[in-house]
Design a protein around this motif. Structure first.
Motif, PDB file in Angstrom:
ATOM      1  N   VAL A 129       0.847  -1.250   0.133  1.00  0.00           N
ATOM      2  CA  VAL A 129       0.000   0.103   0.034  1.00  0.00           C
ATOM      3  C   VAL A 129       1.102   1.119  -0.106  1.00  0.00           C
ATOM      4  O   VAL A 129       1.840   1.192   0.874  1.00  0.00           O
ATOM      5  N   SER A 167     -11.282  -3.889   6.198  1.00  0.00           N
ATOM      6  CA  SER A 167     -12.592  -3.688   5.512  1.00  0.00           C
ATOM      7  C   SER A 167     -13.427  -4.536   6.502  1.00  0.00           C
ATOM      8  O   SER A 167     -13.218  -5.437   7.072  1.00  0.00           O
ATOM      9  N   TYR A 211      -3.489 -10.237  -4.656  1.00  0.00           N
ATOM     10  CA  TYR A 211      -3.054  -8.799  -5.072  1.00  0.00           C
ATOM     11  C   TYR A 211      -2.338  -8.689  -6.516  1.00  0.00           C
ATOM     12  O   TYR A 211      -1.762  -9.825  -6.667  1.00  0.00           O
ATOM     13  N   THR A 223      -2.632  -0.053 -11.697  1.00  0.00           N
ATOM     14  CA  THR A 223      -3.038   0.482 -10.395  1.00  0.00           C
ATOM     15  C   THR A 223      -2.897  -1.056  -9.517  1.00  0.00           C
ATOM     16  O   THR A 223      -3.661  -1.981 -10.046  1.00  0.00           O
ATOM     17  N   GLN A 252      -4.362  -3.811  -7.039  1.00  0.00           N
ATOM     18  CA  GLN A 252      -5.901  -4.048  -6.793  1.00  0.00           C
ATOM     19  C   GLN A 252      -5.754  -5.362  -5.697  1.00  0.00           C
ATOM     20  O   GLN A 252      -4.818  -6.152  -5.930  1.00  0.00           O
ATOM     21  N   GLU A 312     -11.243  -2.479  -0.667  1.00  0.00           N
ATOM     22  CA  GLU A 312     -10.659  -1.305  -0.480  1.00  0.00           C
ATOM     23  C   GLU A 312     -10.804  -0.724   1.020  1.00  0.00           C
ATOM     24  O   GLU A 312     -11.748  -1.276   1.684  1.00  0.00           O
ATOM     25  N   LYS A 313      -9.900   0.255   1.270  1.00  0.00           N
ATOM     26  CA  LYS A 313      -9.726   0.467   2.647  1.00  0.00           C
ATOM     27  C   LYS A 313     -11.041   1.194   3.303  1.00  0.00           C
ATOM     28  O   LYS A 313     -11.417   1.922   2.678  1.00  0.00           O
ATOM     29  N   LYS A 353     -13.887   0.065   3.642  1.00  0.00           N
ATOM     30  CA  LYS A 353     -15.260  -0.083   2.754  1.00  0.00           C
ATOM     31  C   LYS A 353     -16.161  -1.378   3.411  1.00  0.00           C
ATOM     32  O   LYS A 353     -15.478  -2.255   4.117  1.00  0.00           O
ATOM     33  N   ARG A 396     -19.878  -1.412  -0.771  1.00  0.00           N
ATOM     34  CA  ARG A 396     -19.516  -1.887  -2.010  1.00  0.00           C
ATOM     35  C   ARG A 396     -20.135  -2.920  -2.515  1.00  0.00           C
ATOM     36  O   ARG A 396     -20.124  -4.156  -1.966  1.00  0.00           O
ATOM     37  N   ARG A 435     -11.201  -3.653 -12.662  1.00  0.00           N
ATOM     38  CA  ARG A 435     -12.318  -3.046 -11.614  1.00  0.00           C
ATOM     39  C   ARG A 435     -13.598  -3.952 -12.134  1.00  0.00           C
ATOM     40  O   ARG A 435     -14.595  -3.468 -11.451  1.00  0.00           O
TER      41      ARG A 435
END
Length: 576
Positions: free
Chosen positions: A194, A265, A276, A282, A284, A302-303, A305, A359, A433
């Motif tokens: 990160v 999360s 990962y 990017t 993910q 995601e952080k 979420k 999400r 995504r």
């Protein structure tokens, strides 16, 4: 998404030991692989990683061993035996009459993460395992009253690898208070960056709180101050905080107030897969997650979420409105479905109430209809003689294939499954995504695939299989005749495949007469017991139609009635 799979008889032969790296296993896009069994009779292998020392590292969930295996020969070296760290016996090997029926935890020694600089100054190997059972000294099965649950505790530990002696030494505990259970422990570890710095992520399920023997246990997946039903983030190396465990918790975690907290999360059910990759420039973080009666999920993590469980299952599409993530016949438990899982009034309203943090999954498997799910939960609650079945995959892990070795595979998610014994491939969109294209299936066999890893050049895939045939819940429907228990399998790409998506003609809706012919053939292929199970899974209005399918002769009015209802009846049977 359209489903494609090809099963090669060569895989069956290889698993049964009748062939060794001779038969070709074919994939749905023309890919060709050879297969072989590297190791057999592991004690429920849980995690496999292709490490920087060019070896395969494997944890054994019940054996509590960590092994280092040479890919070329299958030579195995046990680098750590943790059986003495387990403060309870092998309940799975003790007769219930002796131990009172005490449960084995789901998993045991589970997560494994090897530092990418293992041989370059950071010889760190991270492990997660369950070490304590609160009911060990209690009479009977050690469970809390009124199906209140089985309370285990786990820990996450960092070891150092002594390459000369090939052993793991100098353990440091990152956290020794991970809540655990005999169900839904998740248990996947991953090192991922990160903002350019490596961190350790760990998945914790909701511990089955609301189902089976944990049906009366409160579910905390929505509480950010409790580690159940979460993805956690730890420091890979300690910071300068004073507290022994605070130094392993990043100071910028999203829920660090009023005290430091490893939660990254929340709102997860049983996220057994975590991976990962850099896709589209990017980084993910992805997870795979067991659904309840449907809707196994693939999520982009995601952080901070919230992924909805147990208030939204799968997409917020309303198929669970008025239902819950479990049901039981135990009237002493709360709610109309007799479970501590909350009754979902409206998935759509719950998603809205969760706000901007909510999400949706990237995709789900088998998003079954509200009508069918209502039938399933009602029959479970009413303890109907024939329990219905339903489609699910029970995804056990996750990897991201980023190599270019196999045509068309680059930037694909690889998902091993427990329930139907296959490796699923999902193609990611260029930005990583979204899921695009078909759901592709590989290496189908009568096994329970537990984890997958890929060689650095992308030409070899390694899968491990369970030793036992069942765990709990939807994943307990293991393939019959399970072969190659506790195996490490190697699949080597040798050619074929295409990057282009094949042209698939648009499927036309079946006419009532075509639906009638298909549904009659489907029903008559079933054995009597399976016929009863399939009938039980249908809505009450469709069950008389199913009975007509089994009659040797139909009157003209009966045939007309059956023809009219055949499309809906076929759709109902396909959900099971």
């Amino acid at each position: 998404m359209r489903l494609h799979s090809i099963l090669s008889g060569g895989l069956w032969l290889s698993l049964l030991g009748q062939s060794y790296a001779q038969e070709i296993v074919k994939g749905p896009r023309g890919e060709q692989f050879t297969s072989r069994v590297l190791v057999r009779q592991l004690s429920d292998p849980w995690a496999v990683a292709y490490a920087p020392d060019q070896a395969l590292w494997v944890t054994e969930a019940r054996g509590y061993r960590v092994s280092r295996i040479e890919p070329s020969t299958g030579t195995r070296k046990v680098v750590l035996d943790l059986s003495k760290a387990r403060e309870f016996p092998r309940y799975d090997k003790i007769p219930d009459a002796v131990d009172g029926g005490k449960p084995w935890p789901q998993g045991g020694l589970m997560g494994l993460a090897v530092h990418p600089q293992l041989l370059q100054g950071k010889p760190f190997v991270y492990l997660a395992y369950i070490y304590r059972f609160a009911g060990a000294q209690q009479p009977g099965n050690g469970s809390a009253p009124n199906y209140g649950g089985n309370f285990f505790t786990g820990r996450v530990v960092r070891y150092e690898y002594d390459a000369a002696a090939q052993t793991l030494v100098r353990p440091q505990i990152l956290c020794d208070s991970i809540p655990a259970s005999n169900d839904h422990n998740a248990g996947r570890l991953l090192l991922a960056p990160v903002n350019g710095r490596d961190y350790l992520f760990y998945t914790v399920g909701d511990l089955g709180a609301g189902q089976f023997e944990n049906g009366g246990r409160p579910n905390h997946a929505q509480r950010p101050d409790v580690y159940e039903g979460k993805v956690l983030r730890f420091n890979a190396e300690p910071d300068t905080d004073v507290g022994q465990y605070d130094r392993w918790i990043p100071n910028d975690n999203p829920f660090n107030s009023p005290r430091q907290n490893a939660v990254w999360s929340l709102g997860h059910r049983n996220p057994q897969g975590l991976a990962y990759a850099v896709v589209g420039g990017t980084g993910q973080l992805y997870s795979s997650e067991h659904g309840a009666f449907s809707d196994d999920e693939i999520n982009l993590i995601e952080k901070g979420k919230n992924y909805g469980h147990p208030l939204v299952l799968g997409f917020a599409d309303g198929n669970y409105n008025g239902l819950a993530a479990a049901a039981s016949e135990r009237a002493t438990l709360p709610g109309p479905w007799h479970t501590t899982y909350p009754t979902i009034g409206s998935e759509q309203a719950n998603a809205k109430a969760l706000g901007a943090a909510y999400r949706e999954p990237l995709t789900t498997f088998y998003p079954l209809t509200h009508q069918f799910l209502t039938t399933v939960l009602t029959r479970i609650r009413d303890k109907a003689p024939e329990q219905p079945t339903w489609n699910s995959e029970a995804p056990s892990s996750l990897a991201v294939y980023t190599a270019a070795a196999i045509p068309g595979w680059q930037n694909s998610l690889l998902i091993p499954t427990l329930k139907k014994g296959k490796l699923i491939r999902l193609q990611l969109a260029p930005d990583g995504r979204r899921i695009v294209g078909d759901t592709l299936m590989y290496f189908k066999a009568p096994v329970r695939y537990r984890d997958v890893t890929v060689s650095p050049d992308g030409t070899r895939l390694y899968l491990i299989t369970d030793s036992t045939t069942v765990t709990s819940g939807p994943s307990e429907d293991a393939p019959k005749g399970t072969s190659c228990k506790g195996c490490l399998l190697e699949f080597t790409y040798v050619g074929g495949g295409t990057a282009a998506r094949p042209v698939v003609s648009a499927s036309k809706a079946l006419s009532p007469e075509q639906a009638l012919q298909e549904v009659m053939a489907m029903a008559r292929r079933l054995k009597p017991q399976d016929q009863r199970v399939k009938r039980a899974g249908l809505p009450a209005a469709q069950q008389p139609l199913f009975d007509l399918l089994l009659k040797p002769n139909l009157t003209a009015p009966e045939k007309a009635r059956l023809r009219q209802g055949a499309p809906a009846l076929l759709a109902g049977l396909r959900q099971q």
